[in-house]
Design a protein around this motif. Structure first.
Motif, PDB file in Angstrom:
ATOM      1  N   HIS A   2      38.418  42.705  31.135  1.00  0.00           N
ATOM      2  CA  HIS A   2      39.516  41.976  31.801  1.00  0.00           C
ATOM      3  C   HIS A   2      40.252  41.047  30.857  1.00  0.00           C
ATOM      4  O   HIS A   2      40.760  40.026  31.272  1.00  0.00           O
ATOM      5  N   LYS A  45      43.511  36.391  46.983  1.00  0.00           N
ATOM      6  CA  LYS A  45      43.759  36.756  45.586  1.00  0.00           C
ATOM      7  C   LYS A  45      42.707  36.128  44.663  1.00  0.00           C
ATOM      8  O   LYS A  45      42.150  36.804  43.792  1.00  0.00           O
ATOM      9  N   GLU A  46      42.414  34.834  44.843  1.00  0.00           N
ATOM     10  CA  GLU A  46      41.397  34.154  44.026  1.00  0.00           C
ATOM     11  C   GLU A  46      40.025  34.787  44.232  1.00  0.00           C
ATOM     12  O   GLU A  46      39.272  34.990  43.276  1.00  0.00           O
ATOM     13  N   LYS A  71      39.795  38.150  42.543  1.00  0.00           N
ATOM     14  CA  LYS A  71      39.652  37.987  41.092  1.00  0.00           C
ATOM     15  C   LYS A  71      38.210  37.634  40.736  1.00  0.00           C
ATOM     16  O   LYS A  71      37.641  38.174  39.794  1.00  0.00           O
ATOM     17  N   LYS A  72      37.615  36.738  41.510  1.00  0.00           N
ATOM     18  CA  LYS A  72      36.232  36.314  41.270  1.00  0.00           C
ATOM     19  C   LYS A  72      35.257  37.486  41.445  1.00  0.00           C
ATOM     20  O   LYS A  72      34.295  37.618  40.696  1.00  0.00           O
ATOM     21  N   ASP A 125      39.861  44.629  44.617  1.00  0.00           N
ATOM     22  CA  ASP A 125      41.272  44.613  44.982  1.00  0.00           C
ATOM     23  C   ASP A 125      41.423  44.297  46.468  1.00  0.00           C
ATOM     24  O   ASP A 125      40.458  44.348  47.235  1.00  0.00           O
TER      25      ASP A 125
END
Length: 154
Positions: free
Chosen positions: A153, A67-68, A71-72, A76
């Protein structure tokens, strides 16, 4: 009676509809061409552009969740999971499920993945040399692009 849409569009609207006036198109072409320039530099390392940026993120901060990482990288899990499986098969990373929370999978660089950092160290400089921009101009463009990325974002 049907109206002719060409006469209903103002000249300003017509300008907005020209391909050369589309920011998204200019960014798309630049992105595609930049990635094409990376290919001969990444092929000897058996990396795709997406696996390269994944390694860049992990070289900055290792042992992070999918997930991290997503995001970076603005990716997805549907895109990231197959990529990470492939990178695991190539022995660049390992995927480790958290014992505290099975929903979390941590990505860790292997020794081979860490060793690629040294082998890839020349790539940013070679890419900069292939640009027609000075380092100062490149920094201005990069800053503007980061601001644009963040604006999407918020």
């Amino acid at each position: 009676m049907t109206s002719n849409t060409n006469t209903d569009i103002t000249s300003v609207e017509n300008e907005y509809l020209k391909l050369d006036n589309q920011l998204c198109f200019a960014l798309y072409v630049c992105s595609k061409e930049i990635i094409r320039k990376y290919k001969p530099l990444l092929d000897p390392l058996n990396l795709t552009y997406t696996s390269y940026i994944t390694l860049l993120a992990l070289w900055e901060k290792d042992d992070i969740t999918v997930k991290e990482l997503g995001k970076k990288l603005f990716l997805d899990s549907g895109t990231l999971t197959p990529l990470l499986k492939k990178m695991e098969n190539e022995h660049y990373v390992t995927r480790v499920r958290s014992v505290e929370d099975e929903r979390n999978v941590y990505i860790r660089l292997t020794e081979e993945g860490k060793a690629l950092k040294e082998k890839a160290a020349h790539i940013p400089e070679q890419m900069m040399c292939s640009s027609k921009f000075s380092p100062e101009e490149g920094a201005v463009i990069l800053k503007a692009l980061h601001e644009m990325m963040l604006s999407f974002h918020e």
